[in-house]
Design a protein around this motif. Structure first.
Motif, PDB file in Angstrom:
ATOM      1  N   GLN A  92       0.933  -1.177  -0.114  1.00 36.13           N
ATOM      2  CA  GLN A  92      -0.198   0.017  -0.041  1.00 36.13           C
ATOM      3  C   GLN A  92       0.834   1.261   0.037  1.00 36.13           C
ATOM      4  O   GLN A  92       0.215   2.510  -0.251  1.00 36.13           O
ATOM      5  CB  GLN A  92      -0.849   0.074   1.066  1.00 36.13           C
ATOM      6  N   GLY A 127      -7.921  10.741  -6.272  1.00 34.30           N
ATOM      7  CA  GLY A 127      -8.059   9.921  -5.304  1.00 34.30           C
ATOM      8  C   GLY A 127      -7.329   8.610  -5.474  1.00 34.30           C
ATOM      9  O   GLY A 127      -7.559   7.744  -4.628  1.00 34.30           O
ATOM     10  N   LEU A 128      -6.350   8.284  -6.292  1.00 33.45           N
ATOM     11  CA  LEU A 128      -5.609   7.248  -6.464  1.00 33.45           C
ATOM     12  C   LEU A 128      -4.588   7.101  -5.493  1.00 33.45           C
ATOM     13  O   LEU A 128      -4.232   5.891  -4.960  1.00 33.45           O
ATOM     14  CB  LEU A 128      -5.138   7.269  -7.863  1.00 33.45           C
ATOM     15  N   ARG A 175      -4.260   4.694  -2.558  1.00 34.77           N
ATOM     16  CA  ARG A 175      -5.794   4.866  -1.967  1.00 34.77           C
ATOM     17  C   ARG A 175      -6.796   4.173  -2.859  1.00 34.77           C
ATOM     18  O   ARG A 175      -7.861   3.803  -2.432  1.00 34.77           O
ATOM     19  CB  ARG A 175      -6.105   6.311  -2.063  1.00 34.77           C
ATOM     20  N   ASP A 176      -6.558   3.937  -3.962  1.00 35.54           N
ATOM     21  CA  ASP A 176      -7.313   3.186  -4.990  1.00 35.54           C
ATOM     22  C   ASP A 176      -6.622   2.138  -5.866  1.00 35.54           C
ATOM     23  O   ASP A 176      -6.202   2.572  -6.981  1.00 35.54           O
ATOM     24  CB  ASP A 176      -8.209   4.254  -5.741  1.00 35.54           C
ATOM     25  N   SER A 177      -6.310   1.022  -5.279  1.00 36.77           N
ATOM     26  CA  SER A 177      -5.738  -0.082  -6.120  1.00 36.77           C
ATOM     27  C   SER A 177      -6.386  -0.369  -7.291  1.00 36.77           C
ATOM     28  O   SER A 177      -5.730  -0.431  -8.393  1.00 36.77           O
ATOM     29  CB  SER A 177      -5.323  -1.060  -5.220  1.00 36.77           C
ATOM     30  N   GLY A 222      -8.309   1.429  -9.144  1.00 38.62           N
ATOM     31  CA  GLY A 222      -8.223   2.456 -10.338  1.00 38.62           C
ATOM     32  C   GLY A 222      -6.651   2.522 -10.681  1.00 38.62           C
ATOM     33  O   GLY A 222      -6.532   2.827 -12.135  1.00 38.62           O
TER      34      GLY A 222
END
Length: 217
Positions: free
Chosen positions: A160, A191-192, A203-205, A207
């Motif tokens: 992460q 927001g990725l 934050r957005d795997s 995406g």
């Protein structure tokens, strides 16, 4: 008395087992992280055999930009060094240790003598082919993938959070820091990811994976 190989050398490079006369001349040396082991346009000083650590091999442009070609880890081969030895030509890239690294150097005369052994010759040519496949993949990525997709892919596969700098990512992708920074800020607005000092948190795997596959934006 039979020659004694440096620790782990024959385990990592088993094709050297038939070359006992050469083993006595292989002396391991350890260098710290950041040591420049060879430079572009210099004559090749030998065939490196990495025992511990890693060597980053890159090309440089006149404007200072760098493109990472590949990394050499224990048991692997340096394509640039072997190509220089095969053709007796100057090196086309430079190599820098990324961490404390222990390696042996097979001298040019010993390398050419070793090529007379079928097992060693087959081993080197097999590694050479594998490195060429890696470079073909790199060329394909540079030529056909958009930079935002390549950057998204570079952020994946590290959990992460990836500890790195914008400059390091730029070097890895063969571009300039300003472009990487601009793309990362776009990723953050979308927001990725979340950016902090020398760290990028995903934050957005899903995406990022879509963008890496060329399906984003």
């Amino acid at each position: 008395m039979p020659a004694t190989a440096p620790p782990d050398l024959l385990t990592l490079y088993p094709a050297l087992g038939a070359l006992h006369p050469l083993l006595a001349r292989l002396t391991p040396m350890t260098v710290p992280a950041g040591t420049r082991l060879f430079r572009e346009n210099d004559p090749c000083q030998g065939f490196p055999l990495v025992l511990v650590g890693e060597v980053r091999v890159s090309r440089s442009a006149a404007n200072g930009r760098e493109l990472e070609l590949y990394r050499v880890t224990p048991g692997e081969m340096c394509l640039v060094s072997s190509a220089g030895l095969f053709a007796d030509q100057p090196l086309t890239a430079h190599g820098v240790s990324t961490c404390d690294t222990t390696l042996c150097l097979l001298s040019p005369p010993d390398f050419h003598a070793a090529l007379g052994n079928e097992a060693f010759r087959s081993y080197v040519l097999g590694l050479f082919a594998a490195r060429m496949a890696d470079l073909t993949g790199l060329i394909e990525a540079i030529a056909f993938q958009k930079l935002d997709s390549r950057l998204a892919n570079a952020l994946l596969g590290h959990g992460q959070q990836r500890k790195t700098t914008h400059q390091a990512l730029a070097d890895e992708l063969g571009t300039v820091r300003e472009i990487v920074t601009r793309l990362l800020h776009r990723f953050e607005r979308d927001g990725l990811v979340e950016l902090s000092r020398e760290s990028i948190t995903i934050r957005d795997s899903a995406g990022l994976r879509a963008l890496a596959a060329g399906q984003g934006g």
